[in-house]
Design an enzyme around this catalytic site. Structure first.
Site, short mmCIF file in Angstrom:
data_model
loop_
_atom_site.label_atom_id
_atom_site.label_comp_id
_atom_site.label_asym_id
_atom_site.label_seq_id
_atom_site.Cartn_x
_atom_site.Cartn_y
_atom_site.Cartn_z
N CYS A 29 -3.70 2.35 0.96
CA CYS A 29 -4.83 1.59 1.49
C CYS A 29 -4.52 1.06 2.89
O CYS A 29 -5.36 1.12 3.79
CB CYS A 29 -5.17 0.44 0.54
N CYS A 56 -6.01 -3.22 -7.44
CA CYS A 56 -7.30 -3.89 -7.32
C CYS A 56 -8.42 -3.14 -8.00
O CYS A 56 -9.41 -3.75 -8.41
CB CYS A 56 -7.63 -4.13 -5.84
#
Length: 366
Positions: free
Chosen positions: A101, A198
């Site tokens: 990410c 997440c």
């Protein structure tokens, strides 16, 4: 400078944005919408992909007194992070989606858009520090708070990305950041830190992978064997296991010495999971591919350290750069290391760069 402050909705990014403004920068807060359906990822305060987090970020921006926008990067996030996570596990590797990410989203897609809009830098709440060396190169170093240091997950950043990055919290211990948030009137001062991945709703990676892979899930079942090949049990998908795993094996036959068994190898093609004693997990050599250098690649043999997990130990190492990667000799053996993990290379507190582990070499046992 004109600065985009990436605001996740947590305390760290809120204080980082406030500090950037206080330093005299023209700051705009941006929350990244990373989920196509926020309710399908996380709920509550565990992650960074919820409607609540977006609202928390907006309220913090109002208190700080900066403009605020939401950037929808859900398609890019799904393709570059979520799909990569699924395909890596399907191939028997163990990826770190936070590094991906940072590499693909926060310091690539976001930075590219920010620069295109006339901004000069992106500020985040990561715990790391930046320094400029005598030659003008920007160096990435560990944070003052060793317990919160996040230089490992930033080890994928290259020199151009570092030149356009700000990490305002790197010189401050986390408790002081929370105290500062309270003084500034930020309601996220006591918000719990996010944990786990997440986009995995309940932290159950195996269950999430089984649901999301669907018909693409390879080898839905297969044998769990010991090093001699004796079948000890059956698994329900190789993607549910990682090298070094001990819990959840559900073996019907105990080890002769009564000691726990650990996952030693995962072979997706034959749908075989091999288990054995912990000492057989010891690794003293790594091969790495896809290098990401924070500055100039090291020349010759670098005597430094490597970190192999986000909050793992440092291991003394000798690093030799080779075409398209690096060979790493571990002077301090590591346990439970799997292909797909990142090896972040340090010289003192400075991040030299990182590689993705492609192969490991087990310690020769007498």
């Amino acid at each position: 400078m004109r600065v985009v402050a990436a605001m996740s909705g947590g305390v760290d990014s809120a204080v980082a944005a406030a500090r950037a403004k206080e330093a005299g920068h023209d700051v705009t807060g941006v929350h990244l919408a990373l989920s196509r359906n926020p309710a399908s990822y996380r709920s509550g305060a565990r992650g960074c992909c919820t409607i609540e987090d977006s609202n928390d970020a907006r309220r913090a921006a109002d208190v700080i007194g900066i403009p605020f926008y939401v950037w929808d990067l859900s398609d890019r996030f799904h393709e570059d992070v979520v799909e990569d996570f699924m395909s890596e596990y399907a191939e028997g590797r163990t990826p770190n989606p936070c590094l991906r990410c940072n590499e693909k989203i926060k310091f690539a897609a976001v930075l590219d858009r920010a620069l295109a809009l006339g901004f000069d830098a992106v500020a985040t709440g990561h715990y790391a520090t930046l320094r400029e060396d005598a030659d003008g190169l920007v160096e990435l170093h560990r944070a003052v708070d060793a317990g919160k240091d996040q230089s490992y997950v930033l080890g994928v950043l290259d020199q151009d990305q570092l030149r356009h990055s700000l990490f305002p919290l790197g010189d401050t211990p986390k408790p002081q950041v929370r105290e500062e948030a309270a003084r500034r009137g930020l309601l996220v001062a006591d918000k719990p830190d996010s944990h786990d991945i997440c986009f995995v709703a309940d932290g159950d990676n195996a269950g999430w992978l089984r649901e999301k892979l669907g018909d693409r899930a390879p080898n839905e079942s297969g044998p769990i064997v010991d090093e001699s090949g004796e079948v000890l049990g059956e698994h329900q998908g190789t993607y549910a296991y990682t090298i070094g795993q001990r819990k959840g094996l559900r073996l019907g036959k105990p080890a002769p010495d009564g000691k726990p068994r650990f996952v030693l190898d995962i072979e997706p093609v034959s749908a075989t999971v091999t288990v054995g004693p912990r000492e057989h997990l010891a690794v003293d050599g790594l091969s790495g591919i896809r290098p990401r250098w924070a500055g100039r690649p090291p020349e010759g043999v670098l005597e430094g350290t490597v970190q192999l997990r986000a909050h793992g130990d440092e291991h003394r190492a000798r690093v030799t750069v080779v075409p398209d990667g690096a060979e790493i000799e571990l002077l301090d053996p590591a346990y439970g290391i799997a292909p797909g993990q990142a090896a972040v290379i340090y010289h003192g507190t400075r991040v030299v760069g990182s590689v993705t582990i492609s192969a490991t070499r087990r310690v020769a046992l007498a």
